[in-house]
Scaffold this active site. Structure first.
Site, PDB file in Angstrom:
ATOM      1  N   GLY A  56       0.386   3.466  -7.476  1.00  0.00           N
ATOM      2  CA  GLY A  56      -0.183   4.165  -8.368  1.00  0.00           C
ATOM      3  C   GLY A  56      -0.508   5.624  -8.178  1.00  0.00           C
ATOM      4  O   GLY A  56      -1.196   6.161  -8.818  1.00  0.00           O
ATOM      5  N   HIS A  57       0.062   6.028  -6.866  1.00  0.00           N
ATOM      6  CA  HIS A  57      -0.141   7.555  -6.365  1.00  0.00           C
ATOM      7  C   HIS A  57       1.071   8.271  -6.793  1.00  0.00           C
ATOM      8  O   HIS A  57       1.252   9.116  -6.057  1.00  0.00           O
ATOM      9  CB  HIS A  57      -0.609   7.370  -4.965  1.00  0.00           C
ATOM     10  CG  HIS A  57      -1.907   6.745  -4.668  1.00  0.00           C
ATOM     11  ND1 HIS A  57      -3.180   6.939  -5.373  1.00  0.00           N
ATOM     12  CD2 HIS A  57      -2.066   5.642  -3.753  1.00  0.00           C
ATOM     13  CE1 HIS A  57      -3.973   5.809  -5.098  1.00  0.00           C
ATOM     14  NE2 HIS A  57      -3.328   5.192  -3.998  1.00  0.00           N
ATOM     15  N   ASP A 110      -5.288  -0.135   4.995  1.00  0.00           N
ATOM     16  CA  ASP A 110      -3.906   0.678   5.241  1.00  0.00           C
ATOM     17  C   ASP A 110      -3.921   0.706   6.671  1.00  0.00           C
ATOM     18  O   ASP A 110      -2.908   0.345   7.557  1.00  0.00           O
ATOM     19  CB  ASP A 110      -3.832   2.071   4.756  1.00  0.00           C
ATOM     20  CG  ASP A 110      -3.477   2.047   3.041  1.00  0.00           C
ATOM     21  OD1 ASP A 110      -3.651   0.917   2.509  1.00  0.00           O
ATOM     22  OD2 ASP A 110      -3.228   3.043   2.723  1.00  0.00           O
ATOM     23  N   HIS A 219      -8.369   6.322  -5.650  1.00  0.00           N
ATOM     24  CA  HIS A 219      -8.551   5.062  -6.510  1.00  0.00           C
ATOM     25  C   HIS A 219      -9.710   5.123  -7.371  1.00  0.00           C
ATOM     26  O   HIS A 219     -10.324   3.868  -7.731  1.00  0.00           O
ATOM     27  CB  HIS A 219      -8.735   4.043  -5.549  1.00  0.00           C
ATOM     28  CG  HIS A 219      -7.470   4.112  -4.115  1.00  0.00           C
ATOM     29  ND1 HIS A 219      -8.056   4.862  -3.124  1.00  0.00           N
ATOM     30  CD2 HIS A 219      -6.547   3.527  -4.119  1.00  0.00           C
ATOM     31  CE1 HIS A 219      -6.905   4.712  -2.310  1.00  0.00           C
ATOM     32  NE2 HIS A 219      -6.204   4.141  -2.860  1.00  0.00           N
TER      33      HIS A 219
END
Lengths: 333, 213
Positions: A56-57, A110, A219
């Site tokens: 999504g990045h 992460d 996000h």
């Protein structure tokens, strides 16, 4: 939700299939587990760089795999951390005998998954060092939070450290350089609209037609404050002032100025932002000696931008200028 | 605790994770990123697939390690490494054993909790799963020191976990994504503490009425 997708459950899988179809000359895409690696991996004798995070990045991180940048990227589901089995598979695939550097954005998921992966790789005699990027000044760095988020500096660290690895620097040297890039970089972002995670089907947050979120994460996490829309001149001041105050950046400094789109803001607006930023910095005697302008670390289709400033020295400048050949960033090669 | 009872406990946790998928996700949407129930359910469904095919063995440690590795590779986020570590450490503590005494169980759960704290660097009161697991381990050890039967000790352990879970409501989060909310995280029950209570409760329910060892 209006998106060019077939099924929310298939977004990552089908996007990876597209990457594989488009870039087979430079990239190898593996599934089960999902990893994107350099087509010529492993490069013998070179420190390997592995990064990853939720999808999504884009182009982060898969778009930065290639000569002069990353050796492998581990994509998780949209906005969800990848898992240690992916990272371990990536480490094994790209380790050329000189060790592996994990570049990790500071998000709890992460960090924990990369920590487990480093332990698993260590158990297989692969030398791993990890550097956590935490450059977002919008978040208070204190003992009482998970610390600052990792955002724009990640792109710069991957480029600069990738060049150093390409030149034959050791794992310890590349890791130290990565920490130096992180220590000298600060970022802050803002949003004009929310984004919609495909699996959720509705916007992550609501912003009124005349509102903006200052200090937003990548996000759609809440920022410092919600404010009435303001002219770009004022928006740049709201983002750049906390950045230059934080390090602090001082008169006479040379910086790399990175103006990034969150995904939905077009280049024409980014240049207006850059123009205001350049004037803001000039007025403080800070010289922009390198720049990067475009969508490089995005938040799906969110409208908005982020600003990252990196205080440059001669070594970092030379490594920034070194050849790179990835699908997201390419010059000199 | 026999191998088959340990297997029953894992299956009971999978069932309760599925039944509480929406509840856990709703708790997470208040202070996190609204995926805890979805992720835990996905992980435990994968665990069911794995342990169905585990073959002939009576090694409880191997069973728990399989659960841990499966969660690590399927859950993602912070919960994957944390629950994965919990089960991997429990599996190491129970390695090679086909029968766990009450003391063995308490030692394994304590090892699991220690692993979670090492991995997540969370202390009691940080509004995390540690806030449910710590009282669960303490109550278990206290009950066994009192000479309680295994099933009774598990019941008291589950009650203590529930108390710890409810005590997270007024707390301000200091770890994970919820910590970014600062004071705004107060007033919400922690989803990780809630799933940890469900884990301990599944053990108590599995053993309810069974003879303590």
């Amino acid at each position: 939700m209006k998106k060019l997708i077939n099924d929310p459950a298939d977004v990552l899988k089908e996007a990876l299939q597209g990457v594989a179809a488009a870039h087979a000359d430079r990239l190898t895409v593996l599934t089960e587990p999902n990893i994107i690696i350099r087509a010529d991996a492993p490069v013998q004798g070179k420190v390997a760089l592995v990064s990853g995070g939720g999808a999504g990045h884009e182009p982060l991180h898969g778009g930065f795999v290639g000569m002069g940048m990353l050796d492998a990227a581990c994509p998780g589901e949209v906005f969800t951390s990848p898992t240690p089995d992916q990272m371990l598979a990536a480490d094994k695939a790209v380790n050329g005998g000189a060790g592996v550097l994990h570049i990790v954005k500071n998000y709890t998921g992460d960090v924990l998954n990369f920590e487990m992966a480093a332990e698993l790789a260590g158990a297989e005699d692969i030398e791993v060092e990890a550097v956590v990027i935490d450059d977002d000044v919008a978040v208070k760095d204190s003992l009482y939070t998970a610390g600052r988020r990792g955002v724009g500096a990640t792109v710069l660290a991957e480029k600069i450290c990738g060049a150093a690895a390409e030149q034959g620097k050791s794992l310890a040297e590349v890791a130290e350089l990565c920490r130096r890039v992180n220590a000298n970089a600060r970022s802050m972002g803002m949003a004009l609209t929310s984004c919609t995670v495909p699996a959720a089907g509705k916007p992550t947050f609501e912003l009124g037609a005349a509102e903006m979120e200052i200090g937003v994460g990548i996000h759609g996490e809440p920022g410092r404050e919600r404010k009435a829309l303001a002219p770009v001149h004022e928006v740049v001041e709201m983002l750049a002032a906390p950045i230059v105050d934080d390090l602090p950046f001082a008169s006479g400094d040379r910086v790399l100025a990175f103006v990034n789109s969150m995904g939905g803001t077009p280049l024409i607006e980014l240049y207006i932002v850059y123009n205001e930023l350049n004037q803001f910095l000039s007025a403080r005697g800070i010289e922009v000696s390198r720049n990067l302008i475009g969508p490089y670390i995005t938040s799906l289709e969110m409208q908005g931008c982020s600003i990252t400033l990196l205080k440059l020295d001669d070594e970092m400048t030379a490594l920034w200028d070194a050849p790179v050949n990835t699908t997201g960033l390419r010059w000199g090669a | 605790m026999s191998y088959s009872q340990a297997d029953d406990w894992i299956r009971a946790f999978a069932a309760t994770a599925a039944a509480n998928k929406v509840y856990l996700t709703e708790l997470d949407s208040a202070i996190g990123d609204a995926d805890h129930g979805i992720n835990m359910n996905r992980g435990m469904q994968a665990v069911l697939g794995k342990i169905d095919g585990i073959g002939e063995t009576d090694d409880i440690g191997a069973l728990l390690k399989t659960v841990g590795m499966t969660l690590v590779s399927t859950v993602g986020g912070a919960s994957g490494p944390l629950y994965g570590t919990l089960f991997l450490r429990m599996g190491t503590a129970a390695a090679g054993k086909s029968e766990l005494s009450a003391d063995d169980w308490a030692a394994a759960l304590a090892a699991g909790l220690a692993g979670v704290q090492t991995r997540g660097k969370a202390e009691l009161g940080d509004k995390t799963m540690v806030d449910a697991l710590t009282p669960a381990v303490d109550a278990l050890q206290a009950a066994l020191a009192d000479g309680a039967a295994f099933d009774d000790a598990l019941r008291r352990s589950a009650e203590a976990a529930e108390g710890g879970m409810k005590a997270t409501i007024p707390l301000v989060a200091r770890k994970g994504r919820a910590s970014y909310l600062g004071e705004r995280s107060a007033g919400h029950q922690d989803p990780g503490a809630t799933s940890s209570w469900l884990l301990v409760l599944a053990a108590a329910d599995t053993f309810a009425g069974q003879a303590g060892q």
